[in-house]
Design a protein around this motif. Structure first.
Motif, PDB file in Angstrom:
ATOM      1  N   VAL A 163      55.957   1.105  44.304  1.00 57.72           N
ATOM      2  CA  VAL A 163      57.210   1.837  44.043  1.00 57.72           C
ATOM      3  C   VAL A 163      56.880   3.313  43.863  1.00 57.72           C
ATOM      4  O   VAL A 163      56.230   3.690  42.890  1.00 57.72           O
ATOM      5  CB  VAL A 163      57.923   1.279  42.796  1.00 57.72           C
ATOM      6  N   VAL A 186      63.698  -3.506  37.812  1.00 60.64           N
ATOM      7  CA  VAL A 186      62.519  -4.340  38.024  1.00 60.64           C
ATOM      8  C   VAL A 186      62.668  -5.579  37.159  1.00 60.64           C
ATOM      9  O   VAL A 186      63.004  -5.482  35.975  1.00 60.64           O
ATOM     10  CB  VAL A 186      61.230  -3.583  37.623  1.00 60.64           C
ATOM     11  N   VAL A 243      61.878  -6.340  42.665  1.00 61.27           N
ATOM     12  CA  VAL A 243      62.519  -5.035  42.516  1.00 61.27           C
ATOM     13  C   VAL A 243      63.873  -5.080  43.219  1.00 61.27           C
ATOM     14  O   VAL A 243      64.032  -5.738  44.258  1.00 61.27           O
ATOM     15  CB  VAL A 243      61.678  -3.856  43.064  1.00 61.27           C
ATOM     16  N   LEU A 255      53.906   0.343  39.893  1.00 65.47           N
ATOM     17  CA  LEU A 255      54.961   1.311  39.582  1.00 65.47           C
ATOM     18  C   LEU A 255      54.349   2.707  39.567  1.00 65.47           C
ATOM     19  O   LEU A 255      53.523   3.026  38.703  1.00 65.47           O
ATOM     20  CB  LEU A 255      55.569   0.978  38.210  1.00 65.47           C
ATOM     21  N   CYS A 256      54.747   3.531  40.521  1.00 68.03           N
ATOM     22  CA  CYS A 256      54.266   4.920  40.510  1.00 68.03           C
ATOM     23  C   CYS A 256      55.382   5.862  40.993  1.00 68.03           C
ATOM     24  O   CYS A 256      55.184   6.615  41.944  1.00 68.03           O
ATOM     25  CB  CYS A 256      52.987   5.091  41.296  1.00 68.03           C
ATOM     26  N   LEU A 287      63.390   2.296  34.525  1.00 63.42           N
ATOM     27  CA  LEU A 287      62.196   1.619  33.996  1.00 63.42           C
ATOM     28  C   LEU A 287      62.388   1.277  32.524  1.00 63.42           C
ATOM     29  O   LEU A 287      61.990   0.211  32.066  1.00 63.42           O
ATOM     30  CB  LEU A 287      60.973   2.533  34.149  1.00 63.42           C
ATOM     31  N   VAL A 330      55.421   3.826  31.453  1.00 63.84           N
ATOM     32  CA  VAL A 330      55.197   2.389  31.594  1.00 63.84           C
ATOM     33  C   VAL A 330      54.179   1.942  30.532  1.00 63.84           C
ATOM     34  O   VAL A 330      53.167   2.622  30.306  1.00 63.84           O
ATOM     35  CB  VAL A 330      54.680   2.048  33.011  1.00 63.84           C
ATOM     36  N   ALA A 346      50.675   0.164  36.763  1.00 65.38           N
ATOM     37  CA  ALA A 346      51.254   1.516  36.835  1.00 65.38           C
ATOM     38  C   ALA A 346      50.153   2.513  37.149  1.00 65.38           C
ATOM     39  O   ALA A 346      48.983   2.308  36.807  1.00 65.38           O
ATOM     40  CB  ALA A 346      51.943   1.879  35.530  1.00 65.38           C
TER      41      ALA A 346
END
Ligand SMILES: Cc1cc2nc3c(=O)[nH]c(=O)nc-3n(C[C@H](O)[C@H](O)[C@H](O)COP(=O)(O)OP(=O)(O)OC[C@H]3O[C@@H](n4cnc5c(N)ncnc54)[C@H](O)[C@@H]3O)c2cc1C
Length: 445
Positions: free
Chosen positions: A17, A89, A125, A140-141, A299, A312, A329
Motif C-alpha cells: 500500500v 484495512v 484492503v 503498509l507504506c 489507518l 502503524v 509497515a
C-alpha cells in the motif's frame, strides 16, 4: 481506474500500500528476489515525487519539474498497479473460524462503510473505488500527511506571501519566491519533530537561503531565528557541533526543545513555548516551516496505529505489526523509533523482505537497527551527510572516515548523482543495503 489488468487475482502473495520511495523499492526488491510471487502495488497518484529534490526547488537550485516522474514508468515489471486509494484495512482473522458475508466489491463501492469481515487466510484492503483485495502479506507504506491542525494558522501562513514549506511539492517553488525576495528584516525557520520526515533536512532552507543572502549582499540586514522542537539539530554530536558553529557564524538566534504552538499569518507572528516554561511571539518577514505530520485517518480507523503517534503499531526492529502477523509497515508510516528518511529505507527494505519469507518458513527474523541519514548543506557548495543508528551512535558508510563534515563532493552527490541513482537503482530494488559492504543487513534477533 486504469492501469489494472482485467485478469487480476483477487488475492496476492504480497500487497504493498503506497507507491512512494518505500512501496516501489520494496515491490521491486521482492520481485527481484522471487519472480513467482504475485505482488500488487496500491497507489492512487499519477505522479511520483522524489522528495529530497524539493529542498533544492525551494532554494532555486532545481527546476520544479525535476523531482517528478509518471508513476506508470516506475511500477516494477510483473507487479499489478491498482490505481486507487486504500480506505480501510481488515487484518486476517485470528483463530480458525471462517467468516461469511464479506462485502463484494460492488457493496464496498456503493457504500464505503460496507461490512468487510475478516478473512481467515488473507489481510484485506478496501479501496475508495470499491476494490476488496486480499493479501497473504500486507505492507503498509502510505507515508504520512502534513498535520496542519497541529499548529493553528500554519496552513494559511505557508500559503501567504511571507511563508512557505518545502514539505509539499505544490509549495516548494513558493519557498524560493518567499526567501529569494527577502532583502532585509526577520527570517524565521521552524522545524517540528512531530513525525516530520527526515527532520535534519528542515535546516536546508536556512543554510541555502543564508548563502543566497550572503551572495546578494543582504545577509547583514537579515536577522535569522531557528526554532527546533528537538534538543539538537540532528542527534549526532559530530554533526550537531558543526551545525551549531555554522549557526553561530551566521548570527542565528537558536531556540531548541521549543514547541511551535501557532502562527498568525496576518500579524506574521509565530508563537512558541520555550524550554523551561513561558512563551515567545516571534515576528517574521519570511518564514519556512518543516511541519508536523500524522498517520492517515483510515489507518487509525482500521485500529492499526499507535494512539500517541498515529503511526502503524509495528515492531520498529522487525517491522511486523505488534498484533497482526504478516502485516508490515515501512517508511514514514511506520514506527521506527528513529527519524524516518529515504536513506533509512535502504536497510529497511531488505530486512522486511527477509522477514516476510522468515514468517512463512520459520527462519530467524532480521532487525532494522534504526539507520537514518540527513544530508545538510552548510552553503550552496558544501554538504554533510549525518548518518546514525537508533541508539544514537554514528554509522559510517565508509568505515575509514565520517561523512558528517561539509564536502563539495557530497553536495554534488546529493544534487546530481543521487537523483538518477534513485530512479534507476533504488526504485528498481538495487543498492538497497548500506551495510552490504560491511556487515549483514540486520542482526539476528
Ligand atoms: C522536503 C523533503 C525533503 C526530504 N529530503 C530527504 C533527503 O534528502 N534524504 C532522505 O533520506 N530523506 C529525505 N526526505 C524524506 C523522504 O522523502 C521520506 O522519508 C520518504 O519519501 C518516505 O517514503 P514513503 O514511501 O514512506 O512515503 P512517501 O514518499 O510519502 O510515499 C507514500 C506514498 O503512499 C501513497 N498513498 C497515500 N495515501 C494512500 C492511500 N490511501 N492508499 C494508497 N497509497 C497511498 C502516496 O500517494 C505516496 O505515493 C525528505 C522529505 C521531504 C518532505
Amino acid at each position: 481506474m486504469t492501469g489494472v489488468r482485467e485478469d487480476r487475482p483477487q488475492a496476492y502473495d504480497v500487497v504493498v500500500v503506497g507507491g512512494g520511495n518505500a512501496g516501489i523499492s520494496l515491490a521491486a526488491f521482492l520481485r527481484s528476489q522471487d519472480a513467482r510471487r504475485t505482488i500488487a502495488v496500491v497507489a492512487p497518484e499519477d505522479t511520483h515525487v522524489y522528495r529530497p529534490l524539493l529542498s533544492y526547488v525551494g532554494a532555486g537550485m532545481a527546476h520544479p519539474d525535476r523531482p517528478t516522474r509518471p508513476q506508470s514508468s516506475l511500477i516494477p515489471r510483473g507487479c499489478d498497479w491498482i490505481r486507487d486509494a486504500v480506505t480501510r484495512v481488515v487484518p486476517r482473522a485470528s483463530g480458525t473460524s471462517g467468516t461469511t458475508g464479506a462485502a463484494t466489491p460492488a457493496d464496498a463501492a456503493s457504500d464505503p462503510r460496507a461490512r468487510v469481515d475478516a478473512d481467515p487466510d488473507h489481510h484485506t484492503v478496501v479501496t475508495a473505488g470499491g476494490e476488496v483485495i486480499g493479501a497473504v502479506d500486507l505492507v503498509l507504506c502510505p507515508g504520512t500527511v502534513v498535520d496542519w491542525d497541529a499548529i493553528p494558522g500554519s496552513r494559511e501562513a505557508c500559503r501567504s506571501a511571507y511563508g512557505s514549506t518545502n514539505y509539499t511539492a505544490e509549495l516548494a517553488p513558493h519557498t524560493w519566491a518567499v526567501l529569494r525576495d527577502l532583502r532585509r528584516g526577520r527570517a524565521l525557520f521552524l522545524v517540528s519533530n512531530r513525525n516530520t520526515p527526515c527532520p535534519g533536512v528542515g535546516l536546508k532552507p536556512l543554510f541555502l537561503a543564508a548563502d543566497h543572502w550572503r551572495r546578494t549582499g543582504c545577509l547583514d540586514d537579515i536577522d535569522i531565528t531557528l526554532v527546533l522542537e528537538d534538543a539538537q539539530p540532528f542527534g549526532l554530536d559530530r554533526a550537531d557541533d558543526r551545525l551549531r558553529d555554522e549557526l553561530r557564524r551566521l548570527g542565528v538566534r537558536l531556540h531548541t526543545s521549543a514547541r511551535i504552538e501557532s502562527i498568525d499569518p496576518d500579524d506574521r507572528l509565530a508563537r512558541i513555548a520555550v524550554a523551561g516554561g513561558g512563551h515567545l511571539d516571534l515576528p517574521y518577514d519570511a518564514m519556512h516551516l518543516a511541519p508536523p505530520h500524522r498517520g492517515h485517518a483510515w489507518l487509525v480507523e482500521s485500529g492499526l496505529t499507535d494512539p500517541d503517534t498515529t503511526l502503524v503499531a509495528n515492531d520498529p526492529s522487525t517491522l511486523e505489526h505488534r498484533d497482526h502477523p504478516g502485516l508490515w509497515a515501512l517508511g514514514d508510516a511506520a514506527t521506527l523509533e528513529t527519524p524516518s528518511s529515504g536513506g533509512g529505507l535502504r536497510p529497511q527494505v531488505p530486512v522486511l523482505s527477509h522477514n516476510i519469507l522468515a514468517r512463512r518458513s520459520g527462519a530467524t527474523f532480521l532487525h532494522y537497527d534504526g539507520y537514518t541519514v540527513a544530508p545538510i548543506p552548510l552553503d550552496r557548495r558544501r554538504l554533510m551527510l549525518a548518518e546514525r543508528l537508533r541508539d544514537g551512535h554514528e554509522y559510517r558508510t565508509f568505515s575509514a572516515f565520517s561523512l558528517a563534515r561539509p564536502l563539495r563532493a557530497l553536495m554534488f552527490f546529493d544534487l546530481v548523482v543521487q537523483p538518477p541513482v534513485y530512479w534507476h537503482r533504488l526504485l528498481r530494488g538495487k543498492g538497497l543495503d548500506p551495510h552490504e559492504d560491511t556487515e549483514p543487513a540486520g542482526r539476528s534477533l
